[in-house]
Design an enzyme around this catalytic site. Structure first.
Site, PDB file in Angstrom:
ATOM      1  N   ILE A  86      10.025  99.765  -8.205  1.00  0.00           N
ATOM      2  CA  ILE A  86       8.848 100.308  -7.438  1.00  0.00           C
ATOM      3  C   ILE A  86       9.652 101.441  -6.724  1.00  0.00           C
ATOM      4  O   ILE A  86      10.503 101.319  -6.141  1.00  0.00           O
ATOM      5  CB  ILE A  86       8.198  99.413  -6.258  1.00  0.00           C
ATOM      6  CG1 ILE A  86       7.760  98.182  -6.959  1.00  0.00           C
ATOM      7  CG2 ILE A  86       7.124 100.228  -5.722  1.00  0.00           C
ATOM      8  CD1 ILE A  86       6.826  98.407  -8.139  1.00  0.00           C
ATOM      9  N   ASP A 117      21.239  93.727  -4.139  1.00  0.00           N
ATOM     10  CA  ASP A 117      20.608  93.194  -3.403  1.00  0.00           C
ATOM     11  C   ASP A 117      20.500  91.599  -3.440  1.00  0.00           C
ATOM     12  O   ASP A 117      21.493  91.109  -4.051  1.00  0.00           O
ATOM     13  CB  ASP A 117      18.912  93.598  -3.194  1.00  0.00           C
ATOM     14  CG  ASP A 117      18.263  93.116  -2.103  1.00  0.00           C
ATOM     15  OD1 ASP A 117      18.423  93.477  -1.326  1.00  0.00           O
ATOM     16  OD2 ASP A 117      17.391  92.260  -2.322  1.00  0.00           O
ATOM     17  N   ALA A 123      13.033 103.022  -3.131  1.00  0.00           N
ATOM     18  CA  ALA A 123      12.722 102.538  -4.391  1.00  0.00           C
ATOM     19  C   ALA A 123      13.407 100.798  -3.953  1.00  0.00           C
ATOM     20  O   ALA A 123      14.146 100.567  -3.168  1.00  0.00           O
ATOM     21  CB  ALA A 123      13.293 102.834  -5.362  1.00  0.00           C
ATOM     22  N   LYS A 124      12.671 100.066  -4.835  1.00  0.00           N
ATOM     23  CA  LYS A 124      13.192  98.630  -4.749  1.00  0.00           C
ATOM     24  C   LYS A 124      12.790  97.803  -6.197  1.00  0.00           C
ATOM     25  O   LYS A 124      11.857  98.352  -6.753  1.00  0.00           O
ATOM     26  CB  LYS A 124      12.733  97.773  -3.589  1.00  0.00           C
ATOM     27  CG  LYS A 124      13.512  96.452  -3.347  1.00  0.00           C
ATOM     28  CD  LYS A 124      14.651  97.044  -2.496  1.00  0.00           C
ATOM     29  CE  LYS A 124      15.409  95.856  -2.112  1.00  0.00           C
ATOM     30  NZ  LYS A 124      16.285  96.286  -0.467  1.00  0.00           N
ATOM     31  N   GLY A 125      13.641  96.909  -6.680  1.00  0.00           N
ATOM     32  CA  GLY A 125      13.097  96.417  -7.891  1.00  0.00           C
ATOM     33  C   GLY A 125      14.021  95.071  -8.207  1.00  0.00           C
ATOM     34  O   GLY A 125      14.758  94.772  -7.327  1.00  0.00           O
TER      35      GLY A 125
END
Ligand code: NAD
Length: 508
Positions: free
Chosen positions: A129, A215, A174-176
């Site tokens: 995202i 992460d 962002a992150k995913g």
């Protein structure tokens, strides 16, 4: 977005703080609209071939095979143990062995009865995202975990937009990640899944486009696979090292990156202690999560003389009122190959307690450094601490916030408290662009200055104390009234993000 068993979505709940702060600063309506939803939501699938596995038989099934002759495995060390009790069956485990098999079951001496489960293709759901890039390339971690969703990644991606603004680094948010439990796959399978993820996502990332980092469930090794896959075959591939951060220091990572998030948590706690006149040498600390963030924060605090008296993780909780030997615990969890889930459970130097009792341990500081929504209203009622320093992203629910405010428990919100990781990621990216390598001292000096300065601005916003000091200027950010510290952090983020839209304008 639809609720979770009647609860609001992660995203909607987190965005309440956004809207509160946007109202306070009377944010430009178009900017608010731009920030309300992510720029892009990428959802895709990655496939890989899984290896054959040995799956232990249940006691009932085992009855039927108790007369099965043992198989003499010459290379049993080629069986790779997984956290769920299965073993990866690498072919060489069977080389030159005398195998007795019945209906796909074998009996391995000292290990027991196993069914051979055939490997084959398997599909995983993957996400990235990209929330906002007005301040710089998208930036944020990659999570490998069984409980991930679009809703969760939207929240975490937006958090990165706020965090990079608070840390004053020229990145967006962002992150995913991938929906899987990484402990149940072999090293090689994780490598292949990661390569495939980047193969599919390559066109949407780059050192000036979108920059992943570790992460939950990922680490420097996984970042190396990502970098290799992205740069493979590129003519100027050394220029592209900054495509991921959190790399091993020997391949372009930054000194201090592994501990940076925990270090940032401690810089915030030091600043809180200085403000409160509290001596950290006599501090008692409880830590939830003993992965990258929790273990680094615990180690650094123990180095400052504080006592870590309880630790909880996904598999257990330990307690010692006299203080846990953190160096020994780090060795037990992270330096021991047999500890497959990297858990504190079973640590011989402390006694086991329940997770319920963990929250009620008498201490000064609580560091949630695991997953989201752990400090609910009920948990907050039971806390016996003066401060919650949010190492994790989103560990406190809105109810938890309300209860903590009512009980006058101080809070250092996640978007400043755990910003150390992304700040040093920026230093890593800068070093990669300049082909430099800084010392850990240089990195930590810059990090300390950045974190303490921005934390002080947030405190001034919360107390409505606009001032200009030799180190910072909080006058442009205060809103003319006192606000809670979580809203204050969001005010700082939103003013910095909004400035880009207001000064640069909108492309049409
Ligand atoms: P990690 O995978 O290294 O460790 C996660 C820890 O949380 C493990 O000890 C695990 O056992 C524990 N845990 C998982 N589920 C739990 C549960 N239900 N109850 C109790 N403990 C549980 O992850 P990490 O990188 O240390 O990240 C921890 C948190 O910090 C996450 O919220 C992450 O988003 C946030 N964070 C990480 C970084 C970073 O640089 N790694 C930066 C900013 C924020």
């Amino acid at each position: 977005m639809a609720g979770r068993n009647g609860k609001k979505s992660f995203y909607d709940e987190a965005m309440e703080t956004f809207h509160r702060a946007a109202d306070l600063i009377q944010m430009n309506p178009r900017v608010r609209m731009e920030l309300e939803e992510p720029d892009f939501e990428h959802i895709f699938y990655v496939t890989t071939e899984l290896r054959d596995r040995l799956v232990p038989l249940s006691p009932e099934e085992a009855q039927k095979f108790k007369d099965l002759l043992p198989s003499d495995m010459k290379a049993a060390d080629a069986l790779e143990p997984l956290a769920n009790g299965n073993f990866i069956l690498h072919r060489r485990a069977l080389l030159r062995s005398d195998i007795h098999m019945r209906q796909g079951v074998i009996n391995i001496p000292k290990m027991g009865l196993f069914r051979i489960e055939k490997g084959g293709p398997r599909k995983f759901k993957a996400y990235r995202i990209q929330h906002n890039q007005v301040r710089g390339p998208y930036k944020g971690g990659i999570r490998y975990h069984k409980d991930v969703s679009l809703d969760l990644f939207k929240m975490l991606a937006a958090d990165m937009t706020w965090k990079t603004a608070i840390a004053e680094i020229p990145f967006g948010g962002a992150k995913g990640g991938i929906k899987l439990d990484p402990f149940n796959y072999s090293k090689e399978e994780i490598e292949h899944i990661t390569l495939r993820y980047i193969y599919k996502f390559k066109n949407f990332m780059g050192p000036f486009v979108d920059i992943p980092a570790p992460d939950v469930g990922t680490n420097g090794e996984i970042m190396a696979y990502m970098m290799r896959q992205f740069t493979d075959g590129e003519r100027e591939h050394h220029k592209l090292r900054g495509v991921v951060t959190g790399k091993d220091v020997r391949i372009g990572g930054s000194e201090g990156r592994v501990r940076a998030t925990g270090q940032g948590v401690v810089y915030c706690i030091e600043e809180w202690a200085r403000d409160r006149g509290f001596d950290l040498k006599s501090a008692r600390v409880i830590v939830q999560g003993f992965g990258n963030v929790g273990s680094s924060a615990a180690e650094i605090l123990a180095g400052l003389g504080a006592k870590v008296v309880a630790v909880n993780d996904a598999n257990g909780t330990i307690h010692d009122d006299k203080g846990i030997d953190i160096a020994a615990l780090v060795q037990y969890v992270h330096g021991n190959k047999e500890n497959l889930r990297r858990t504190v459970a079973g640590f011989p130097g402390a006694k086991a307690i329940s997770k319920d009792d963990f929250w009620a341990v008498d201490a000064d500081i609580c560091i949630p450094a695991a997953l989201g929504e752990e400090i609910t209203g009920d948990v907050a009622e039971r806390l016996k601490v003066k401060l919650v320093a949010e190492g994790a992203n989103g560990p406190t629910t809105r109810d938890g916030d309300r209860v903590m405010m009512g009980r006058k428990i101080d809070l250092i919100p996640d978007i400043i408290c755990n910003a150390g990781g992304v700040t040093v990621s920026y230093y890593e990216w800068l070093q990669n662009q300049r082909l430099e390598h800084w010392t850990e001292g240089d990195v930590n000096r810059r990090l300390e200055q950045a974190i303490k300065k921005n934390y002080a601005i947030i405190r001034d916003i919360a107390r409505n104390r606009p001032q200009r000091t030799p180190h910072y200027d909080s006058r442009p950010y205060c809103v003319g009234q006192e606000v809670d510290v979580r809203t204050a952090a969001m005010v700082l983020a939103l003013k910095r993000v909004e400035a880009h839209y207001l000064i640069e304008g909108f492309s049409q």
